[in-house]
Design a protein around this motif. Structure first.
Motif, PDB file in Angstrom:
ATOM      1  N   ASN A  44       0.818  -1.219   0.000  1.00 47.89           N
ATOM      2  CA  ASN A  44       0.000   0.000   0.000  1.00 47.89           C
ATOM      3  C   ASN A  44       0.850   1.266   0.000  1.00 47.89           C
ATOM      4  O   ASN A  44       0.309   2.372   0.006  1.00 47.89           O
ATOM      5  N   MET A  45       2.166   1.107  -0.026  1.00 46.70           N
ATOM      6  CA  MET A  45       3.043   2.280  -0.064  1.00 46.70           C
ATOM      7  C   MET A  45       2.805   3.078  -1.342  1.00 46.70           C
ATOM      8  O   MET A  45       2.483   2.525  -2.398  1.00 46.70           O
ATOM      9  N   THR A  46       2.964   4.366  -1.250  1.00 49.51           N
ATOM     10  CA  THR A  46       2.740   5.244  -2.390  1.00 49.51           C
ATOM     11  C   THR A  46       3.633   4.898  -3.573  1.00 49.51           C
ATOM     12  O   THR A  46       4.766   4.433  -3.407  1.00 49.51           O
ATOM     13  N   GLY A  47       3.131   5.134  -4.761  1.00 45.40           N
ATOM     14  CA  GLY A  47       3.918   4.995  -5.977  1.00 45.40           C
ATOM     15  C   GLY A  47       4.602   6.286  -6.371  1.00 45.40           C
ATOM     16  O   GLY A  47       5.173   6.388  -7.465  1.00 45.40           O
ATOM     17  N   HIS A  48       4.564   7.280  -5.470  1.00 42.84           N
ATOM     18  CA  HIS A  48       5.207   8.581  -5.708  1.00 42.84           C
ATOM     19  C   HIS A  48       6.052   8.924  -4.484  1.00 42.84           C
ATOM     20  O   HIS A  48       5.726   9.835  -3.714  1.00 42.84           O
ATOM     21  N   PRO A  49       7.157   8.202  -4.287  1.00 39.24           N
ATOM     22  CA  PRO A  49       7.924   8.323  -3.041  1.00 39.24           C
ATOM     23  C   PRO A  49       8.682   9.628  -2.868  1.00 39.24           C
ATOM     24  O   PRO A  49       9.279   9.841  -1.812  1.00 39.24           O
ATOM     25  N   SER A  50       8.676  10.501  -3.865  1.00 38.42           N
ATOM     26  CA  SER A  50       9.304  11.808  -3.662  1.00 38.42           C
ATOM     27  C   SER A  50       8.623  12.551  -2.523  1.00 38.42           C
ATOM     28  O   SER A  50       9.239  13.426  -1.897  1.00 38.42           O
ATOM     29  N   THR A  51       7.384  12.181  -2.227  1.00 42.61           N
ATOM     30  CA  THR A  51       6.661  12.800  -1.107  1.00 42.61           C
ATOM     31  C   THR A  51       7.206  12.338   0.239  1.00 42.61           C
ATOM     32  O   THR A  51       6.836  12.910   1.274  1.00 42.61           O
ATOM     33  N   LEU A  52       8.049  11.314   0.240  1.00 40.52           N
ATOM     34  CA  LEU A  52       8.593  10.760   1.484  1.00 40.52           C
ATOM     35  C   LEU A  52      10.019  11.215   1.742  1.00 40.52           C
ATOM     36  O   LEU A  52      10.694  10.685   2.617  1.00 40.52           O
ATOM     37  N   ILE A  53      10.475  12.198   0.979  1.00 36.77           N
ATOM     38  CA  ILE A  53      11.834  12.712   1.141  1.00 36.77           C
ATOM     39  C   ILE A  53      11.809  13.937   2.051  1.00 36.77           C
ATOM     40  O   ILE A  53      11.000  14.859   1.866  1.00 36.77           O
ATOM     41  N   ASN A  54      12.686  13.934   3.029  1.00 32.84           N
ATOM     42  CA  ASN A  54      12.830  15.054   3.954  1.00 32.84           C
ATOM     43  C   ASN A  54      13.567  16.185   3.245  1.00 32.84           C
ATOM     44  O   ASN A  54      14.769  16.083   2.976  1.00 32.84           O
ATOM     45  N   GLN A  55      12.851  17.244   2.952  1.00 35.77           N
ATOM     46  CA  GLN A  55      13.428  18.347   2.184  1.00 35.77           C
ATOM     47  C   GLN A  55      14.612  19.003   2.890  1.00 35.77           C
ATOM     48  O   GLN A  55      15.529  19.507   2.241  1.00 35.77           O
ATOM     49  N   ALA A  56      14.604  18.957   4.211  1.00 35.59           N
ATOM     50  CA  ALA A  56      15.685  19.577   4.977  1.00 35.59           C
ATOM     51  C   ALA A  56      16.981  18.780   4.883  1.00 35.59           C
ATOM     52  O   ALA A  56      18.035  19.267   5.308  1.00 35.59           O
ATOM     53  N   ALA A  57      16.920  17.557   4.332  1.00 36.67           N
ATOM     54  CA  ALA A  57      18.113  16.723   4.202  1.00 36.67           C
ATOM     55  C   ALA A  57      18.763  16.846   2.830  1.00 36.67           C
ATOM     56  O   ALA A  57      19.796  16.221   2.577  1.00 36.67           O
ATOM     57  N   LEU A  58      18.179  17.645   1.942  1.00 32.32           N
ATOM     58  CA  LEU A  58      18.680  17.778   0.578  1.00 32.32           C
ATOM     59  C   LEU A  58      19.621  18.971   0.446  1.00 32.32           C
ATOM     60  O   LEU A  58      19.433  19.998   1.114  1.00 32.32           O
ATOM     61  N   PRO A  59      20.636  18.883  -0.426  1.00 37.97           N
ATOM     62  CA  PRO A  59      21.492  20.040  -0.681  1.00 37.97           C
ATOM     63  C   PRO A  59      20.668  21.159  -1.312  1.00 37.97           C
ATOM     64  O   PRO A  59      19.584  20.918  -1.845  1.00 37.97           O
ATOM     65  N   VAL A  60      21.198  22.350  -1.264  1.00 39.13           N
ATOM     66  CA  VAL A  60      20.446  23.531  -1.684  1.00 39.13           C
ATOM     67  C   VAL A  60      21.123  24.185  -2.894  1.00 39.13           C
ATOM     68  O   VAL A  60      22.349  24.327  -2.942  1.00 39.13           O
ATOM     69  N   ASP A  61      20.306  24.582  -3.856  1.00 39.91           N
ATOM     70  CA  ASP A  61      20.770  25.282  -5.053  1.00 39.91           C
ATOM     71  C   ASP A  61      20.992  26.753  -4.701  1.00 39.91           C
ATOM     72  O   ASP A  61      20.057  27.439  -4.287  1.00 39.91           O
ATOM     73  N   PRO A  62      22.218  27.278  -4.839  1.00 39.61           N
ATOM     74  CA  PRO A  62      22.461  28.675  -4.462  1.00 39.61           C
ATOM     75  C   PRO A  62      21.702  29.670  -5.331  1.00 39.61           C
ATOM     76  O   PRO A  62      21.435  30.799  -4.894  1.00 39.61           O
TER      77      PRO A  62
END
Length: 513
Positions: free
Chosen positions: A120-138
């Motif tokens: 039953n897990m989502t087929g769109h797992p980008s929603t499960l990514i912690n945005q604060a853990a991603l590098p940032v585009d200057p």
């Protein structure tokens, strides 16, 4: 098109298994298809560049993807909110650490009844990514999504543009990188978190029976897709034009010294799978057989091509070659020696990724700094432990060669100014695994044949007795243009194929030929 990756599988493993199990599902695939007996993965031989290569047609020089955990000198660290004037240089982590909750099989979705409810897990797992853990585009001061990090398009992008349904199953939500820069090109992406807590204790990789249980969830998802449903089996959407999954069971059986009461890896002094690995190969064979049988029962065999390969191999095959070296003291020694001359910089190594090779990104990319690190690595011996617990000392930090600065850039085929490539690259002595413990007897990521020599089969699920072998050297990056060719599409629509002139695998014809 059904694409299967048996992570860790060597060509020699497949040959051994087919010889000893001539009636197996893997033997039937070999018997019905074209086997490329000298196929190799991109370098570094990690899961990310390995699978990205299969689905873009490009090496790291073109895709920009060197490993799942890397460093980028042109991005800002995760969590940066005030970007103007911020110092550049950021870790790029596309593993379980960016999940909303990496302890849960659903990566933090919040499903009740896990693990049994995982389909039953989502087929769109980008929603499960912690945005604060991603590098940032200057430039935008926004997090860089995994799919935005990829520098070229994917097979999924091309198929989705032509309104063909796509699906994939893999081990982390970070595999949303396969969506490509355009995003949303995989209609159904099923990514249960393999490094989450397993019922047996540890994560799903610390016990091979757990890994097999984990892999079977993905097999169930693909079986549902063959039947014309989404991965959950609840919504009829039609069988995808391209879909597939990776298996982890062989990989963990190669790495674990012991599991389920069985010795892992290979018999000493041989390339013969030991009892745990033999069991894992039997498991994968059964799973592959169930997929092919379902294609036949559903009347899809005659219109489906199966490609089986591996993202990477595993080294060393012969356990007597194993030397486990703790890389912590090596990195600490580099930083301490540099700080003695440059007290303003106590952390020269900004990021290290050392599995059975050495990738280092430095806080100072100057010629003097990169040359210093290379000289340090080559001047210092390293002592590690063997598979039997004995001591073994190797020269040059366990390396046979090191490339630094312009030399590292040239090795990968990129300009020295490229912000993604490792500043220092170390090629490990055969059998070296950089680890501080004794919990693994093999690893991947390096440049040896054990790391890169994988099987590659292109087979029809319907034909029998038409097997042939092609012994010329091929690359697993050739899978991408081959997929499009078989599906009747133009492989040069892939940007990496156009840049690198990646060829379709020899002997492959248009699906309608």
């Amino acid at each position: 098109m059904l694409l299967l990756s048996v992570d860790g599988l060597h060509q020699s493993d497949l040959q051994w298994y087919v010889a000893h199990h001539p009636a197996s599902a893997l033997a039937r695939l070999v018997d019905s298809g074209t086997s490329y007996t000298h196929a190799r993965t991109p370098f570094p031989s990690d899961s990310f560049p390995g699978l990205v290569g299969q689905l873009t047609g490009g090496d790291p020089r073109t895709t920009g993807v060197y490993y799942d955990v890397t460093y980028n000198h042109a991005l800002l660290p995760a969590g940066t909110t005030h970007c103007k004037g911020a110092a550049l240089g950021a870790a790029v982590n596309f593993d379980e650490t960016i999940d909303k909750d990496s302890t849960r099989l659903d990566a933090g979705q919040g499903l009740a009844g896990l693990p049994g409810s995982i389909l039953n897990m989502t087929g769109h797992p980008s929603t499960l990514i912690n945005q604060a853990a991603l590098p940032v585009d200057p430039a935008t001061c926004k997090p860089v999504q995994p799919n935005q990090y990829l520098e070229v398009n994917t097979v999924f992008n091309v198929l989705h543009r032509d309104r063909l349904r796509t699906a994939w199953s893999d081990k982390h939500p970070a595999y949303s990188i396969l969506q490509g820069r355009n995003g949303n090109s995989i209609d159904d992406l099923f990514t249960p978190e393999i490094n989450s807590d397993a019922p047996a204790g540890g994560d799903w990789t610390t016990d091979n029976a757990s890994t097999q249980q984990y892999d079977h969830y993905k097999t169930e998802a693909v079986l549902n897709e063959i039947n014309g449903f989404d991965h959950s089996g609840k919504h009829r959407v039609g069988t995808p034009a391209l879909f597939g999954m990776n298996f982890q069971s062989v990989s963990t059986a190669q790495k674990l010294p012991k599991s389920d009461g069985l010795a892992g890896g290979y018999l000493p002094g041989t390339r013969t799978p030991g009892p745990l690995l033999s069991k894992a190969l039997n498991f994968v064979d059964t799973e592959v057989g169930s997929l092919v049988t379902r294609l036949q029962k559903d009347g899809l065999a005659s219109s489906t091509t199966v490609i089986l390969s591996a993202k990477h191999g595993q080294s060393p095959i012969d356990p007597t070659q194993l030397t486990r070296i703790d890389d912590g003291p090596i990195i600490d020694g580099i930083d301490k020696a540099w700080a003695a001359r440059h007290p303003q910089n106590t952390s020269l190594v900004a990021q290290s990724l050392d599995d059975d090779g050495m990738l280092l990104w430095l806080s100072d990319r100057s010629a003097s700094a990169t040359a210093f690190v290379k000289a340090y690595l080559l001047a210092h011996p390293a002592t590690g432990n063997t598979v039997t617990g004995g001591s073994r000392t190797l020269p040059s930090s366990g390396l046979t060669a090191a490339y630094a600065g312009a030399g590292s850039a040239a090795y990968f085929g990129v300009p020295q100014s490229d912000p993604r490539h490792p500043d220092v690259l170390g090629i490990a002595h055969q059998g070296v695994v950089y680890t501080g413990g004794t919990k693994k007897i093999a690893e991947h990521g390096g440049a040896s044949g054990d790391d890169r020599d994988v099987p590659l089969i292109v087979a029809s699920a319907a034909e029998k007795g038409r097997g042939r072998s092609i012994g010329s050297q091929v690359e697993t990056t050739q899978i991408a243009p081959t997929i499009l060719t078989v599906l009747g599409l133009n492989p040069r629509e892939l940007q990496a194929v156009d840049i690198e002139h990646t060829r379709v695998l020899p002997g492959i014809r248009h699906h309608r030929d």
